[in-house]
Motif scaffolding. Structure first.
Motif, mmCIF file in Angstrom:
data_model
loop_
_atom_site.group_PDB
_atom_site.id
_atom_site.type_symbol
_atom_site.label_atom_id
_atom_site.label_comp_id
_atom_site.label_asym_id
_atom_site.label_seq_id
_atom_site.Cartn_x
_atom_site.Cartn_y
_atom_site.Cartn_z
ATOM 1 N N HIS A 34 -17.579 90.595 10.540
ATOM 2 C CA HIS A 34 -16.870 91.855 10.278
ATOM 3 C C HIS A 34 -17.551 92.647 9.166
ATOM 4 O O HIS A 34 -17.705 93.870 9.275
ATOM 5 C CB HIS A 34 -15.409 91.596 9.930
ATOM 6 N N HIS A 35 -17.960 91.965 8.114
ATOM 7 C CA HIS A 35 -18.664 92.652 7.028
ATOM 8 C C HIS A 35 -19.977 93.255 7.533
ATOM 9 O O HIS A 35 -20.325 94.390 7.175
ATOM 10 C CB HIS A 35 -18.929 91.709 5.853
ATOM 11 N N THR A 36 -20.695 92.509 8.368
ATOM 12 C CA THR A 36 -21.951 93.005 8.926
ATOM 13 C C THR A 36 -21.704 94.242 9.787
ATOM 14 O O THR A 36 -22.431 95.232 9.689
ATOM 15 C CB THR A 36 -22.650 91.906 9.742
ATOM 16 N N GLU A 37 -20.662 94.193 10.625
ATOM 17 C CA GLU A 37 -20.328 95.345 11.470
ATOM 18 C C GLU A 37 -19.972 96.566 10.634
ATOM 19 O O GLU A 37 -20.391 97.692 10.969
ATOM 20 C CB GLU A 37 -19.157 94.999 12.397
ATOM 21 N N LEU A 38 -19.216 96.373 9.566
ATOM 22 C CA LEU A 38 -18.862 97.494 8.700
ATOM 23 C C LEU A 38 -20.095 98.104 8.048
ATOM 24 O O LEU A 38 -20.242 99.339 7.991
ATOM 25 C CB LEU A 38 -17.857 97.051 7.641
ATOM 26 N N ALA A 39 -20.992 97.259 7.568
ATOM 27 C CA ALA A 39 -22.221 97.760 6.949
ATOM 28 C C ALA A 39 -23.053 98.538 7.965
ATOM 29 O O ALA A 39 -23.557 99.626 7.665
ATOM 30 C CB ALA A 39 -23.029 96.603 6.355
ATOM 31 N N HIS A 41 -21.976 100.024 10.667
ATOM 32 C CA HIS A 41 -21.262 101.267 10.992
ATOM 33 C C HIS A 41 -21.519 102.328 9.922
ATOM 34 O O HIS A 41 -21.812 103.491 10.253
ATOM 35 C CB HIS A 41 -19.757 101.010 11.129
ATOM 36 N N LEU A 42 -21.404 101.929 8.666
ATOM 37 C CA LEU A 42 -21.654 102.882 7.585
ATOM 38 C C LEU A 42 -23.078 103.424 7.648
ATOM 39 O O LEU A 42 -23.300 104.632 7.514
ATOM 40 C CB LEU A 42 -21.397 102.218 6.222
ATOM 41 N N ALA A 67 -22.010 99.836 2.023
ATOM 42 C CA ALA A 67 -22.786 99.049 2.982
ATOM 43 C C ALA A 67 -23.461 97.870 2.282
ATOM 44 O O ALA A 67 -23.461 96.749 2.804
ATOM 45 C CB ALA A 67 -23.820 99.934 3.680
ATOM 46 N N HIS A 70 -20.856 95.264 1.559
ATOM 47 C CA HIS A 70 -20.508 94.516 2.773
ATOM 48 C C HIS A 70 -21.620 93.550 3.168
ATOM 49 O O HIS A 70 -21.334 92.433 3.623
ATOM 50 C CB HIS A 70 -20.170 95.475 3.919
#
Length: 96
Positions: A34-39, A41-42, A67, A70
């Protein structure tokens, strides 16, 4: 004579069962994802010119900083999961 407390002994004393320790490893890997996906995405939004509108809640610099945070959180979660995996399977060698 004192017995050496292993990482698995400690994990079992905190979490109670092998199943719960295994679940912890799985959850940490999920958190990392999830942290990787958020980074990602940003960064994707930054690449597309996002965060530059007059009423953006964060600036491009703030998005880059988030980012990076994350990414660090993802790395920490994976490191913890890998440590748990090693405790659960002490006979396996990890290639690093």
């Amino acid at each position: 004579m004192s017995a050496t407390v292993t990482a698995l002994d400690h994990l079992l004393s905190v979490f109670g069962t092998h199943t719960r320790v295994e679940q912890l490893e799985e959850f940490l890997r999920t958190v990392s994802g999830h942290h990787t996906e958020l980074a990602e995405h940003l960064r994707g939004q930054l690449d597309a010119g996002g965060f530059t509108h007059a009423h953006s809640l964060i600036t491009p610099a703030g998005a880059r900083q988030l980012a990076t945070i994350h990414d660090a959180s993802a790395a920490d979660a994976i490191a913890m999961a890998d440590s748990i995996a090693q405790a659960l399977n002490p006979d396996t060698e990890e290639d690093q």
